[in-house]
Design a protein around this motif. Structure first.
Motif, mmCIF file in Angstrom:
data_model
loop_
_atom_site.group_PDB
_atom_site.id
_atom_site.type_symbol
_atom_site.label_atom_id
_atom_site.label_comp_id
_atom_site.label_asym_id
_atom_site.label_seq_id
_atom_site.Cartn_x
_atom_site.Cartn_y
_atom_site.Cartn_z
ATOM 1 N N THR A 65 0.825 -1.219 0.000
ATOM 2 C CA THR A 65 0.000 0.000 0.000
ATOM 3 C C THR A 65 0.853 1.260 0.000
ATOM 4 O O THR A 65 0.343 2.341 -0.309
ATOM 5 C CB THR A 65 -0.931 0.058 1.235
ATOM 6 O OG1 THR A 65 -0.169 0.352 2.415
ATOM 7 C CG2 THR A 65 -1.723 -1.213 1.403
ATOM 8 N N MET A 66 2.103 1.164 0.378
ATOM 9 C CA MET A 66 3.007 2.316 0.460
ATOM 10 C C MET A 66 2.407 3.455 1.287
ATOM 11 O O MET A 66 2.536 4.623 0.959
ATOM 12 C CB MET A 66 3.368 2.796 -0.951
ATOM 13 C CG MET A 66 4.253 1.844 -1.719
ATOM 14 S SD MET A 66 5.812 1.498 -0.864
ATOM 15 C CE MET A 66 6.601 3.107 -0.950
ATOM 16 N N GLY A 67 1.749 3.085 2.373
ATOM 17 C CA GLY A 67 1.193 4.072 3.286
ATOM 18 C C GLY A 67 -0.277 4.361 3.074
ATOM 19 O O GLY A 67 -0.920 4.973 3.930
ATOM 20 N N SER A 68 -0.834 3.938 1.940
ATOM 21 C CA SER A 68 -2.234 4.244 1.648
ATOM 22 C C SER A 68 -3.201 3.538 2.583
ATOM 23 O O SER A 68 -4.359 3.955 2.706
ATOM 24 C CB SER A 68 -2.568 3.887 0.191
ATOM 25 O OG SER A 68 -1.945 4.796 -0.694
ATOM 26 N N ILE A 69 -2.754 2.486 3.266
ATOM 27 C CA ILE A 69 -3.623 1.813 4.222
ATOM 28 C C ILE A 69 -4.044 2.765 5.334
ATOM 29 O O ILE A 69 -5.064 2.567 5.998
ATOM 30 C CB ILE A 69 -2.932 0.562 4.801
ATOM 31 C CG1 ILE A 69 -3.945 -0.320 5.533
ATOM 32 C CG2 ILE A 69 -1.762 0.937 5.695
ATOM 33 C CD1 ILE A 69 -3.411 -1.683 5.931
ATOM 34 N N ALA A 70 -3.283 3.838 5.526
ATOM 35 C CA ALA A 70 -3.618 4.835 6.547
ATOM 36 C C ALA A 70 -4.687 5.811 6.078
ATOM 37 O O ALA A 70 -5.228 6.564 6.889
ATOM 38 C CB ALA A 70 -2.355 5.613 6.944
ATOM 39 N N HIS A 71 -5.011 5.805 4.794
ATOM 40 C CA HIS A 71 -5.875 6.856 4.239
ATOM 41 C C HIS A 71 -7.255 6.377 3.803
ATOM 42 O O HIS A 71 -8.131 7.209 3.573
ATOM 43 C CB HIS A 71 -5.195 7.480 3.015
ATOM 44 C CG HIS A 71 -3.808 7.968 3.283
ATOM 45 N ND1 HIS A 71 -2.825 8.014 2.304
ATOM 46 C CD2 HIS A 71 -3.226 8.424 4.414
ATOM 47 C CE1 HIS A 71 -1.716 8.477 2.824
ATOM 48 N NE2 HIS A 71 -1.920 8.733 4.107
ATOM 49 N N VAL A 72 -7.451 5.073 3.639
ATOM 50 C CA VAL A 72 -8.700 4.559 3.080
ATOM 51 C C VAL A 72 -9.414 3.673 4.107
ATOM 52 O O VAL A 72 -8.813 2.719 4.605
ATOM 53 C CB VAL A 72 -8.446 3.732 1.796
ATOM 54 C CG1 VAL A 72 -9.758 3.284 1.178
ATOM 55 C CG2 VAL A 72 -7.628 4.530 0.800
ATOM 56 N N PRO A 73 -10.673 3.946 4.434
ATOM 57 C CA PRO A 73 -11.408 3.051 5.331
ATOM 58 C C PRO A 73 -11.561 1.667 4.704
ATOM 59 O O PRO A 73 -11.985 1.544 3.558
ATOM 60 C CB PRO A 73 -12.771 3.738 5.475
ATOM 61 C CG PRO A 73 -12.531 5.171 5.119
ATOM 62 C CD PRO A 73 -11.460 5.137 4.071
ATOM 63 N N ILE A 74 -11.196 0.631 5.460
ATOM 64 C CA ILE A 74 -11.268 -0.741 4.969
ATOM 65 C C ILE A 74 -12.162 -1.538 5.908
ATOM 66 O O ILE A 74 -11.925 -1.567 7.118
ATOM 67 C CB ILE A 74 -9.872 -1.374 4.883
ATOM 68 C CG1 ILE A 74 -8.976 -0.547 3.953
ATOM 69 C CG2 ILE A 74 -9.959 -2.815 4.399
ATOM 70 C CD1 ILE A 74 -7.521 -0.957 3.985
ATOM 71 N N ILE A 75 -13.194 -2.166 5.358
ATOM 72 C CA ILE A 75 -14.198 -2.857 6.158
ATOM 73 C C ILE A 75 -14.310 -4.297 5.674
ATOM 74 O O ILE A 75 -14.591 -4.546 4.499
ATOM 75 C CB ILE A 75 -15.566 -2.156 6.036
ATOM 76 C CG1 ILE A 75 -15.447 -0.700 6.514
ATOM 77 C CG2 ILE A 75 -16.635 -2.907 6.825
ATOM 78 C CD1 ILE A 75 -16.659 0.150 6.188
ATOM 79 N N VAL A 76 -14.065 -5.242 6.567
ATOM 80 C CA VAL A 76 -14.227 -6.664 6.249
ATOM 81 C C VAL A 76 -15.652 -7.054 6.634
ATOM 82 O O VAL A 76 -16.087 -6.823 7.768
ATOM 83 C CB VAL A 76 -13.203 -7.522 7.022
ATOM 84 C CG1 VAL A 76 -13.421 -9.003 6.708
ATOM 85 C CG2 VAL A 76 -11.776 -7.098 6.673
ATOM 86 N N CYS A 77 -16.375 -7.616 5.686
ATOM 87 C CA CYS A 77 -17.787 -7.914 5.952
ATOM 88 C C CYS A 77 -18.293 -8.991 4.994
ATOM 89 O O CYS A 77 -17.603 -9.389 4.053
ATOM 90 C CB CYS A 77 -18.631 -6.650 5.813
ATOM 91 S SG CYS A 77 -18.564 -5.901 4.164
ATOM 92 N N ASP A 78 -19.519 -9.419 5.220
ATOM 93 C CA ASP A 78 -20.205 -10.365 4.349
ATOM 94 C C ASP A 78 -20.685 -9.597 3.119
ATOM 95 O O ASP A 78 -21.644 -8.834 3.190
ATOM 96 C CB ASP A 78 -21.388 -10.972 5.111
ATOM 97 C CG ASP A 78 -22.143 -12.011 4.299
ATOM 98 O OD1 ASP A 78 -22.099 -11.967 3.052
ATOM 99 O OD2 ASP A 78 -22.814 -12.856 4.912
#
Length: 246
Positions: free
Chosen positions: A147-160
């Motif tokens: 992600t090169m840091g982008s994991i800090a900027h985008v909401p990520i939701i694990v779901c069905d």
């Protein structure tokens, strides 16, 4: 000097079950670690071979290059390695979901692809990424690094995803080989763009929930071409077209 218990803990975080048990994940390099700190992720411990130019005042444990090589998951370690506490899992918000432009990942397996897609989502200003439980864990070292840091900027939701999409009151797009030309179809400024598994594409249950089936056309009609695009490349092309229209 690193203790044996520290080394054991860090190396154990390569496995999802251990990340879940410890509620920790690994990030490496001044860029990735710095972005996570700026975004408010809580550090558990930070290790560095040099006086790292990190934002905020954080406790840093000095280590040698040899020690960094022992704990790093990279072929070429990048001065800094940190352990972060995982954030509380987010839940889908129906109101927000129906007014945003988001990506849904249906069983995307390759960590490099997932990390690159997170980076793409950040670049194109996607409002969220919804991941099926079978998609590669976004907190694995390989995904975090890609992600090169982008994991800090985008909401990520694990779901069905089946439940999520069946309740959606917005367009649900999917890239499929029997879809309609992406460049000639009307595209909404909000909706959910589903990207499928590298080998099998979008699963049958999710395909039934698509309201718009899209195809990225190839331009060599009279000669042999690749069967399909890499899922991360397809995501970039699709997001770019949505934003170009928007």
């Amino acid at each position: 000097m690193l203790s044996k218990s520290q080394i054991k803990l860090i190396r154990s975080l390569e496995l999802k079950k251990n990340r879940k048990r410890e509620n920790l994940f690994v990030a490496e390099g001044p860029k990735v670690v710095g972005d996570l700190l700026r975004a408010g992720f809580k550090p558990h411990s930070v290790f560095s071979t040099t006086p790292a130019p990190l934002p905020f005042n954080v406790d840093i444990q000095d280590i040698t290059d040899e020690e960094l090589y022992r704990i790093s998951f990279l072929q070429h370690p990048q001065e800094v390695l940190a352990l972060f506490h995982m954030p509380e899992p987010s839940q889908p918000n129906a109101t927000q979901m129906n007014t945003q432009l988001a990506i849904a990942l249906d069983n995307v397996q390759d960590p490099g692809n997932v990390g690159t897609i997170i980076r793409i989502a950040d670049w194109f200003g996607m409002d969220a990424i919804y991941c099926s439980p079978t998609t590669a864990d976004v907190y694995s070292p390989k995904v975090v690094q890609a992600t090169m840091g982008s994991i800090a900027h985008v909401p990520i939701i694990v779901c069905d995803l089946t439940k999520l999409l069946s309740q959606a009151q917005c367009p649900v797009y999917g890239t499929v080989l029997d879809g309609e030309n992406l460049y000639s179809q009307p595209l909404s400024p909000h909706g959910i763009i589903v990207m499928g598994n590298e080998g099998n594409g979008i699963s049958p249950a999710i395909r039934q929930l698509l309201t718009h089936r899209l195809l990225i056309p190839n331009y060599h009609k009279d000669s042999e071409t690749a069967e399909s695009l890499n899922v991360a490349i397809a995501t970039a092309i699709t997001c770019a077209e949505f934003r170009r229209r928007g």
